[in-house]
Design a protein around this motif. Sequence first.
Motif, short mmCIF file in Angstrom:
data_model
loop_
_atom_site.label_atom_id
_atom_site.label_comp_id
_atom_site.label_asym_id
_atom_site.label_seq_id
_atom_site.Cartn_x
_atom_site.Cartn_y
_atom_site.Cartn_z
N SER A 59 -79.15 35.75 77.73
CA SER A 59 -78.13 36.37 78.57
C SER A 59 -78.74 36.97 79.83
CB SER A 59 -77.37 37.44 77.80
OG SER A 59 -78.17 38.58 77.58
N ILE A 62 -79.42 34.24 82.29
CA ILE A 62 -78.22 33.85 83.02
C ILE A 62 -77.98 34.82 84.18
CG2 ILE A 62 -75.70 33.65 82.87
CD1 ILE A 62 -76.10 32.59 80.03
N HIS A 63 -78.15 36.12 83.92
CA HIS A 63 -78.01 37.10 85.01
C HIS A 63 -79.04 36.84 86.11
CE1 HIS A 63 -74.94 39.59 83.29
NE2 HIS A 63 -75.65 39.86 82.20
N ALA A 66 -78.29 33.68 88.20
CA ALA A 66 -76.90 33.66 88.69
C ALA A 66 -76.77 33.09 90.11
CB ALA A 66 -76.27 35.03 88.59
N LEU A 69 -77.11 29.33 89.62
CA LEU A 69 -76.05 28.79 88.78
C LEU A 69 -74.69 28.85 89.43
CD1 LEU A 69 -77.11 30.30 85.32
CD2 LEU A 69 -77.33 27.93 86.06
N SER A 70 -74.52 29.75 90.39
CA SER A 70 -73.22 29.88 91.04
C SER A 70 -72.84 28.62 91.83
CB SER A 70 -73.19 31.11 91.94
OG SER A 70 -74.10 30.96 92.99
N VAL A 73 -71.39 26.73 88.50
CA VAL A 73 -70.43 27.40 87.63
C VAL A 73 -69.86 28.62 88.34
CG1 VAL A 73 -70.15 28.47 85.35
CG2 VAL A 73 -71.82 26.68 85.65
N ARG A 75 -68.94 32.25 89.21
CA ARG A 75 -69.77 33.45 89.05
C ARG A 75 -69.20 34.42 88.01
NH1 ARG A 75 -73.78 34.77 92.39
NH2 ARG A 75 -74.60 36.87 92.25
N GLN A 78 -69.92 33.07 84.56
CA GLN A 78 -71.33 33.30 84.20
C GLN A 78 -71.53 34.71 83.68
OE1 GLN A 78 -74.18 32.76 87.33
NE2 GLN A 78 -72.96 31.12 88.22
N LYS A 79 -71.00 35.67 84.43
CA LYS A 79 -71.18 37.07 84.04
C LYS A 79 -70.52 37.35 82.70
CE LYS A 79 -70.73 41.70 85.81
NZ LYS A 79 -69.63 42.59 85.74
N ALA A 82 -72.60 35.73 79.95
CA ALA A 82 -73.84 36.49 79.74
C ALA A 82 -73.56 37.76 78.95
CB ALA A 82 -74.49 36.81 81.08
#
Length: 130
Positions: A59, A62-63, A66, A69-70, A73, A75, A78-79, A82
Motif C-alpha cells: 500500500s 502505491i502511495h 502514485a 500510476l496516475s 489509473v 488518482r 489509487q488512494k 492503497a
Amino acid sequence: MIKQWLAHAFAVERPEDFSPSDEQQKIADRICQEIIRRDMVTLAILSLETCRPLNYIGSQAIHFFAPFLSILVDRTAQKTFAEFLEQRGSIDWMCQRLETLSTSHANKQNAPVNEVLSPIISETMSEDHS
C-alpha cells in the motif's frame, strides 16, 4: 493510568473485524472482476496469500508511485485501494471475494449451457431406449 495505556500499547486490529467502505469494495470488486475475466483466480489467490505480510508495504508503494500510476489509473481510486490494503483483513477479504465472485461467475456460465443441452440430452436418451 500508565498501566492501562501500556496494556493496549501494542494492540492491532483483528483481521476478522475488517469491513471495507462502499468505495473500497467497489474498487476491489472491479479488480476481482478483471482477475476473473482473465481466468487468473488461482494465481491471484496464491499471490495474495504469499504476500500477505507485505500488504502494508504494498500500500505504501502505491502511495509512493502514485505520480507514475496516475497516468494509468484514476488518482482517487489509487488512494482508496492503497488505504484498503493498509488494513489487516484486506487480503483475507480479497481472497474470499475472489472465491465468491468466481463461483457465481462459473454458475452463470454453466446455467445457459445446461439449459441448452438438457433437451438434447433427454432427446438422445429417449432415442437410445426405443
